[in-house]
Design a protein around this motif. Sequence first.
Motif, PDB file in Angstrom:
ATOM      1  N   ILE A 504       0.835  -1.208   0.000  1.00  0.00           N
ATOM      2  CA  ILE A 504       0.000   0.000   0.000  1.00  0.00           C
ATOM      3  C   ILE A 504       0.868   1.257   0.000  1.00  0.00           C
ATOM      4  CG2 ILE A 504      -1.599   1.373   1.412  1.00  0.00           C
ATOM      5  CD1 ILE A 504      -2.919  -1.288   2.247  1.00  0.00           C
ATOM      6  N   VAL A 505       1.932   1.244   0.798  1.00  0.00           N
ATOM      7  CA  VAL A 505       2.845   2.401   0.850  1.00  0.00           C
ATOM      8  C   VAL A 505       3.390   2.685  -0.550  1.00  0.00           C
ATOM      9  CG1 VAL A 505       5.065   3.232   1.729  1.00  0.00           C
ATOM     10  CG2 VAL A 505       3.454   2.095   3.275  1.00  0.00           C
ATOM     11  N   ARG A 506       3.784   1.629  -1.272  1.00  0.00           N
ATOM     12  CA  ARG A 506       4.300   1.797  -2.649  1.00  0.00           C
ATOM     13  C   ARG A 506       3.227   2.366  -3.570  1.00  0.00           C
ATOM     14  NH1 ARG A 506       7.198  -2.221  -6.263  1.00  0.00           N
ATOM     15  NH2 ARG A 506       5.422  -3.600  -5.906  1.00  0.00           N
ATOM     16  N   ILE A 507       2.028   1.835  -3.458  1.00  0.00           N
ATOM     17  CA  ILE A 507       0.936   2.259  -4.350  1.00  0.00           C
ATOM     18  C   ILE A 507       0.543   3.707  -4.068  1.00  0.00           C
ATOM     19  CG2 ILE A 507      -1.487   1.845  -4.962  1.00  0.00           C
ATOM     20  CD1 ILE A 507      -0.916  -1.164  -4.279  1.00  0.00           C
ATOM     21  N   LEU A 508       0.505   4.099  -2.792  1.00  0.00           N
ATOM     22  CA  LEU A 508       0.136   5.469  -2.442  1.00  0.00           C
ATOM     23  C   LEU A 508       1.149   6.486  -2.959  1.00  0.00           C
ATOM     24  CD1 LEU A 508      -1.161   5.090   1.235  1.00  0.00           C
ATOM     25  CD2 LEU A 508      -2.514   5.365  -0.852  1.00  0.00           C
ATOM     26  N   GLU A 509       2.396   6.061  -3.072  1.00  0.00           N
ATOM     27  CA  GLU A 509       3.437   6.956  -3.580  1.00  0.00           C
ATOM     28  C   GLU A 509       3.164   7.337  -5.037  1.00  0.00           C
ATOM     29  OE1 GLU A 509       6.678   9.386  -3.813  1.00  0.00           O
ATOM     30  OE2 GLU A 509       5.660   8.582  -2.052  1.00  0.00           O
ATOM     31  N   ILE A 510       2.509   6.439  -5.791  1.00  0.00           N
ATOM     32  CA  ILE A 510       2.189   6.713  -7.196  1.00  0.00           C
ATOM     33  C   ILE A 510       1.310   7.955  -7.309  1.00  0.00           C
ATOM     34  CG2 ILE A 510       0.911   5.875  -9.216  1.00  0.00           C
ATOM     35  CD1 ILE A 510       1.691   3.042  -8.430  1.00  0.00           C
ATOM     36  N   SER A 511       0.256   7.993  -6.498  1.00  0.00           N
ATOM     37  CA  SER A 511      -0.738   9.072  -6.600  1.00  0.00           C
ATOM     38  C   SER A 511      -0.552  10.161  -5.556  1.00  0.00           C
ATOM     39  CB  SER A 511      -2.147   8.488  -6.467  1.00  0.00           C
ATOM     40  OG  SER A 511      -2.277   7.790  -5.229  1.00  0.00           O
ATOM     41  N   LYS A 512       0.440   9.988  -4.700  1.00  0.00           N
ATOM     42  CA  LYS A 512       0.657  10.938  -3.587  1.00  0.00           C
ATOM     43  C   LYS A 512      -0.620  11.043  -2.740  1.00  0.00           C
ATOM     44  CE  LYS A 512       4.778  12.032  -5.148  1.00  0.00           C
ATOM     45  NZ  LYS A 512       5.154  10.790  -5.796  1.00  0.00           N
ATOM     46  N   GLY A 513      -1.086   9.878  -2.285  1.00  0.00           N
ATOM     47  CA  GLY A 513      -2.332   9.836  -1.520  1.00  0.00           C
ATOM     48  C   GLY A 513      -3.517   9.693  -2.450  1.00  0.00           C
ATOM     49  N   LYS A 514      -4.557  10.520  -2.197  1.00  0.00           N
ATOM     50  CA  LYS A 514      -5.750  10.570  -3.069  1.00  0.00           C
ATOM     51  C   LYS A 514      -6.413   9.196  -3.197  1.00  0.00           C
ATOM     52  CE  LYS A 514      -3.438  14.074  -5.942  1.00  0.00           C
ATOM     53  NZ  LYS A 514      -2.089  13.893  -5.336  1.00  0.00           N
ATOM     54  N   LEU A 532       0.109   2.145   8.856  1.00  0.00           N
ATOM     55  CA  LEU A 532       0.239   3.058   7.728  1.00  0.00           C
ATOM     56  C   LEU A 532       0.478   4.505   8.140  1.00  0.00           C
ATOM     57  CD1 LEU A 532       0.013   2.672   4.610  1.00  0.00           C
ATOM     58  CD2 LEU A 532      -2.381   3.372   4.815  1.00  0.00           C
ATOM     59  N   LYS A 533      -0.179   4.944   9.212  1.00  0.00           N
ATOM     60  CA  LYS A 533      -0.206   6.381   9.523  1.00  0.00           C
ATOM     61  C   LYS A 533       1.171   6.970   9.815  1.00  0.00           C
ATOM     62  CE  LYS A 533      -1.431   5.754  14.404  1.00  0.00           C
ATOM     63  NZ  LYS A 533      -2.422   6.039  15.452  1.00  0.00           N
ATOM     64  N   GLU A 534       2.112   6.134  10.293  1.00  0.00           N
ATOM     65  CA  GLU A 534       3.466   6.636  10.583  1.00  0.00           C
ATOM     66  C   GLU A 534       4.402   6.512   9.379  1.00  0.00           C
ATOM     67  OE1 GLU A 534       3.942   8.176  13.324  1.00  0.00           O
ATOM     68  OE2 GLU A 534       2.000   7.605  14.182  1.00  0.00           O
ATOM     69  N   ARG A 535       3.930   5.855   8.314  1.00  0.00           N
ATOM     70  CA  ARG A 535       4.831   5.564   7.194  1.00  0.00           C
ATOM     71  C   ARG A 535       4.566   6.407   5.940  1.00  0.00           C
ATOM     72  NH1 ARG A 535       5.545  -0.720   6.098  1.00  0.00           N
ATOM     73  NH2 ARG A 535       6.849   0.242   4.492  1.00  0.00           N
ATOM     74  N   VAL A 536       3.461   7.144   5.924  1.00  0.00           N
ATOM     75  CA  VAL A 536       3.164   7.951   4.732  1.00  0.00           C
ATOM     76  C   VAL A 536       3.007   9.413   5.137  1.00  0.00           C
ATOM     77  CG1 VAL A 536       2.056   6.061   3.473  1.00  0.00           C
ATOM     78  CG2 VAL A 536       0.671   7.503   4.962  1.00  0.00           C
ATOM     79  N   PRO A 537       3.361  10.344   4.244  1.00  0.00           N
ATOM     80  CA  PRO A 537       3.286  11.767   4.576  1.00  0.00           C
ATOM     81  C   PRO A 537       1.905  12.377   4.359  1.00  0.00           C
ATOM     82  CG  PRO A 537       4.277  11.496   2.417  1.00  0.00           C
ATOM     83  CD  PRO A 537       4.018  10.109   2.946  1.00  0.00           C
ATOM     84  N   TYR A 538       0.915  11.536   4.077  1.00  0.00           N
ATOM     85  CA  TYR A 538      -0.428  12.025   3.802  1.00  0.00           C
ATOM     86  C   TYR A 538      -1.309  11.820   5.034  1.00  0.00           C
ATOM     87  CZ  TYR A 538       1.883  10.053  -0.265  1.00  0.00           C
ATOM     88  OH  TYR A 538       2.836   9.652  -1.163  1.00  0.00           O
ATOM     89  N   ARG A 539      -2.350  12.613   5.116  1.00  0.00           N
ATOM     90  CA  ARG A 539      -3.301  12.445   6.215  1.00  0.00           C
ATOM     91  C   ARG A 539      -4.071  11.134   6.002  1.00  0.00           C
ATOM     92  NH1 ARG A 539      -8.448  16.361   7.602  1.00  0.00           N
ATOM     93  NH2 ARG A 539      -8.944  15.470   9.646  1.00  0.00           N
ATOM     94  N   VAL A 540      -4.108  10.313   7.027  1.00  0.00           N
ATOM     95  CA  VAL A 540      -4.805   9.022   6.930  1.00  0.00           C
ATOM     96  C   VAL A 540      -6.083   9.090   7.765  1.00  0.00           C
ATOM     97  CG1 VAL A 540      -4.650   6.529   7.261  1.00  0.00           C
ATOM     98  CG2 VAL A 540      -2.606   7.820   6.616  1.00  0.00           C
ATOM     99  N   LEU A 541      -7.214   9.004   7.080  1.00  0.00           N
ATOM    100  CA  LEU A 541      -8.523   9.025   7.736  1.00  0.00           C
ATOM    101  C   LEU A 541      -9.067   7.598   7.801  1.00  0.00           C
ATOM    102  CD1 LEU A 541      -9.997  11.981   5.657  1.00  0.00           C
ATOM    103  CD2 LEU A 541      -9.228  12.134   8.031  1.00  0.00           C
ATOM    104  N   MET A 542      -9.917   7.357   8.787  1.00  0.00           N
ATOM    105  CA  MET A 542     -10.498   6.017   8.911  1.00  0.00           C
ATOM    106  C   MET A 542     -11.975   6.134   9.263  1.00  0.00           C
ATOM    107  SD  MET A 542      -9.267   2.796  11.271  1.00  0.00           S
ATOM    108  CE  MET A 542      -9.591   3.652  12.810  1.00  0.00           C
ATOM    109  N   GLN A 543     -12.746   5.256   8.679  1.00  0.00           N
ATOM    110  CA  GLN A 543     -14.165   5.168   9.023  1.00  0.00           C
ATOM    111  C   GLN A 543     -14.290   5.071  10.537  1.00  0.00           C
ATOM    112  OE1 GLN A 543     -15.975   1.768   7.229  1.00  0.00           O
ATOM    113  NE2 GLN A 543     -17.951   2.052   8.202  1.00  0.00           N
ATOM    114  N   ASN A 544     -15.156   5.914  11.095  1.00  0.00           N
ATOM    115  CA  ASN A 544     -15.274   6.008  12.548  1.00  0.00           C
ATOM    116  C   ASN A 544     -16.729   5.900  12.945  1.00  0.00           C
ATOM    117  OD1 ASN A 544     -15.285   6.747  15.249  1.00  0.00           O
ATOM    118  ND2 ASN A 544     -13.682   8.271  15.009  1.00  0.00           N
TER     119      ASN A 544
END
Length: 695
Positions: A504-514, A532-544
């Motif tokens: 997932i970290v690799r795939i998110l790098e393609i689109s820079k999040g989104k 994930l939340k500590e490994r990517v520079p994007y805001r990570v939201l989760m269903q709550n």
Amino acid sequence: MALDFWYNEAEKKEQDEKWKQDFKNIGGDVYSFFIDTAIEKGYENREGQWDMSFEITDAMKNRQHIVVEAGVGIGKTFAYIVPLLYYHKRYKKPIVIATSTIALQEQLAADIKIIEDIIGYYPDIVLAKGQNHFLCKYRCDAYFLCEKDETIRKIYAEIEKGGCQKADWDIYIPDNIWNQINVKEFNPVFCRQNCVHKDYCFYYSLRHELLTTNGIILCNQDLLTINLRKRHNFSKEIITDRFQFVVIDEAHNLEGKVRNSYTTEVSYISLQRTVEQARKIARGLGNTIDKKLKRYYKHLDSVFDSLNLQVKDQDRIAKKENREIERYYLDRNIPALQGLKDCVHDIFLEVSMQFGVDDSYRNKDYDAELEALELQEEFWTAMLKEECEDIFWMTLNGKGKKGIVLANCPKDVNKLTERLFFSDADFTTILTSATITSGVGEDYEEGYKYFIANTNFPMEKGFIAEPKYSPFNYDEHAMIYYTEDMPHPSHERKRFIERGIDEIVRILEISKGKALILFTAKSDMLEVYEGLKERVPYRVLMQNGSASQSDTIAEFKKDVNSVLLGTGTYWEGISVEGIALSNLIIFKLPFPVPEPIIDYKTSICQDGLMEVLVPEMIIKLKQGIGRLIRSEKDFGIVSIIDSRVGEKSKAKYKRNIWEALPIKNRTSDFDEIEEFYNLLNSGKKEDVCLQKRNR
């Protein structure tokens, strides 16, 4: 007698000829709308849309039930609304359109108004939401009368200014307050006799309008199912009985809605409430059933203690296997159950006999309380049957035995669906959704096989339409990336989670999040979120669970580079256009988890995997992938982390999956999916086309 028969036959023949001629004219109007008028108004010429509309018109003319899958972007609401409006213009008879969500009801109301403006014809539209959405001024006055808190009094002051549903007020109304002041159990007789607000009560007027309107009723599938059950039981209906056509939009949910309608639930608390009402009635009649109730509670506690042990055993096994439980299995072999059923019978018999002979209580209405006792006895009787006609299960609504909810429903829900929606000669049913088929090969009817089995759709008096494929250019705008050599998601769950996060970290790098990441289990989602939340520079939201879905989606849209993790309703309940959702990740193939209903369905098949589990999974997978492309301008990539779809996989359902998915472009080459996204994101769509031709 013979003469009367001749006249009746002649009159019927004349009516049939008029009907056919009317629909010939309606067909001409529909054709003119899509081929001429709509295009002149600036709408696109979508072949699948007008083809679907013509098929629906023919089905209406022939009084044939019709089922048609319409891919995202077809414009299925226009496809069925246009012929229905032209029909209504001629016949002025009510029409019922039932959906699964309020959002779609409101969208339908907006679409109908657009078509009305084009046609120049304006029938009434009745938007029938569930009763809990509306204010009950009678309950509201009673609640706020006892409240002295200043904040709560401010809420009351706002409500007093006028309004009928929660969204009408700017002030925040907590759910615990709203549930005390909304319409709970609508009773027109009580309202008419006791409520001073009835003359200007929106919901009271709405219920009257539903029975008298000649317009278009937009309701949910639950309300329509309840209404049709009342019709078949010769009870007073909620909706007018004069409609000739019913539309079921989001028809892939119909089986579940019918099942829910026939499901009975009991809990320790609800059962306790029932017998305490019996105690109250008995005391009011100068009698006592305390000894019987003491014996009742002894058996009730014993039964629920046994159920609680069953729950704990299943929780222990599920924890060891790293899986979640939505519905618990029920072992009906409980020694105290017969004694409990006998106790309820004795209590019902004594109370009903006393009530029947006591003149002073004949004017008191205890029918509901006595019926609750009778229903409880029926529930235990059904549970005790050796050859059980129902499916039983348990869910949890709290801790311990008092949090256990017992439920049952009939096994043959498909037969009940057929009875309600296809056996009544007075109306014709139109069924549509973007996700009905579960794998389309050369014979498209095969794709409908699972839906037909679940609903008993009548092949002999119905029409199965060829699926209408999305007009969106998936081949140029989307591609699926699938993994090879990932650990098995169940057999090697820990390794799958670890490697899944890396991927997932690799795939998110393609689109820079989104990205939207869809899960089948909350436990998977939580673990991935933490990893994930500590490994990517994007805001990570989760269903709550504590936040509304609309608020979470709004946050996701606002922060364009954010990543959203979701499960459950997120597979089909959200629509985000634009680049904010240009990367969709499916963490695991959405196979249904083992549970009593799915187990029963597989047990009556020759091949439960291919006849039930795979179709269920494919339909949900199509719903999830449908979140990516929501408009003609959307583009993006889908990633399936689960390697059971990979080239090296030996899964026998692999071909079914690829046949069913609307996106045919696929690759297991990471560099290729990265290049594809980057070209699209840079606006070089012509390079994408060239790249495709060169492959």
